[in-house]
Motif scaffolding. Structure first.
Motif, short mmCIF file in Angstrom:
data_model
loop_
_atom_site.label_atom_id
_atom_site.label_comp_id
_atom_site.label_asym_id
_atom_site.label_seq_id
_atom_site.Cartn_x
_atom_site.Cartn_y
_atom_site.Cartn_z
N ASP A 101 -50.06 -25.26 -87.45
CA ASP A 101 -50.18 -26.11 -86.25
C ASP A 101 -49.06 -25.87 -85.26
N HIS A 102 -47.83 -25.72 -85.75
CA HIS A 102 -46.70 -25.57 -84.83
C HIS A 102 -46.79 -24.27 -84.03
N ASN A 105 -50.75 -24.78 -81.73
CA ASN A 105 -50.89 -25.86 -80.75
C ASN A 105 -50.42 -25.46 -79.35
N ARG A 108 -53.20 -23.40 -77.81
CA ARG A 108 -54.34 -24.23 -77.39
C ARG A 108 -54.02 -24.91 -76.05
N THR A 109 -52.80 -25.39 -75.92
CA THR A 109 -52.40 -26.06 -74.68
C THR A 109 -52.44 -25.10 -73.50
#
Length: 208
Positions: A101-102, A105, A108-109
């Motif tokens: 995730d780190h 993410n 994705r942003t």
């Protein structure tokens, strides 16, 4: 039933090859339709050929001409899976990020914030670079081993043709696993918990 009906045609296309046929047609007519279909898919194949030639594609390992997806390496245990529309190859493809995730993410942003910058007049690969604000690892300077690590459970890179697609979210770990290997491992742990088809548990490497 030829020539009342057309002969069966087997093609390696990403879309159905529908033959327009009347009994007066000949095999030359089918051949000409085949050439027209090839031409209509040229932009699609050019876009994926550029990706295959300039990036490290993790999956499919040996893509056929009918394959519409590519899993492209971005960095260590981080990749993006894209699905390109053969009829509209210059449009924004479906994108799915794989990794901790780190790491994914922020990607994705960037994708969400920069979607309006997509330019159908430039190549698919260049658009992805600009939207994600990254340079994909180059085949000219890096080897696949630089960012493709073996599964931490079966110690193999390929399992039934698939590369590891799950990564520990602990930033200091980041060990990759095959989905099937990790699922079987977690099922055997008494501390794991399951909700429908999702199972939660500790990383086999770092116990986080």
């Amino acid at each position: 039933q030829y020539p009342t009906e057309p002969p069966d045609c087997l093609v390696d296309f990403p879309v159905p090859f529908a033959v327009s046929w009347v009994p007066q047609n000949s095999l030359i007519d089918i051949y000409n339709q085949f050439l027209a279909a090839l031409e209509s898919l040229k932009e699609f194949w050019d876009a994926l050929d550029e990706i295959d030639g300039k990036t490290w594609v993790l999956e499919p390992e040996n893509p056929t001409r009918s394959a519409t997806t590519r899993r492209i390496a971005i960095g260590n245990n981080v990749s993006v899976n894209i699905e390109v529309d053969p009829r509209h190859p210059n449009m924004l493809p479906e994108c799915y990020f794989l990794g901790a995730d780190h790491a994914v993410n922020p990607l994705r942003t960037k994708l969400n914030n920069n979607m309006h910058l997509w330019d159908p007049e430039i190549s698919l690969l260049k658009n992805l670079r600009e939207l994600l604000e990254i340079d994909f690892p180059s085949r000219a300077v890096l080897e696949k081993i630089d960012f493709a690590r073996d599964c931490g459970i079966c110690y193999a890179y390929r399992l039934d043709g698939s590369a590891p697609d799950r990564v520990c979210d602990e930033p200091r770990c980041g060990q990759p696993f095959h989905h099937a290997c990790l699922y079987e491992w977690l099922q055997g742990l008494p501390t794991s918990r399951q909700s429908f088809n999702v199972i939660f548990g500790e990383c086999p490497y770092c116990n986080k």
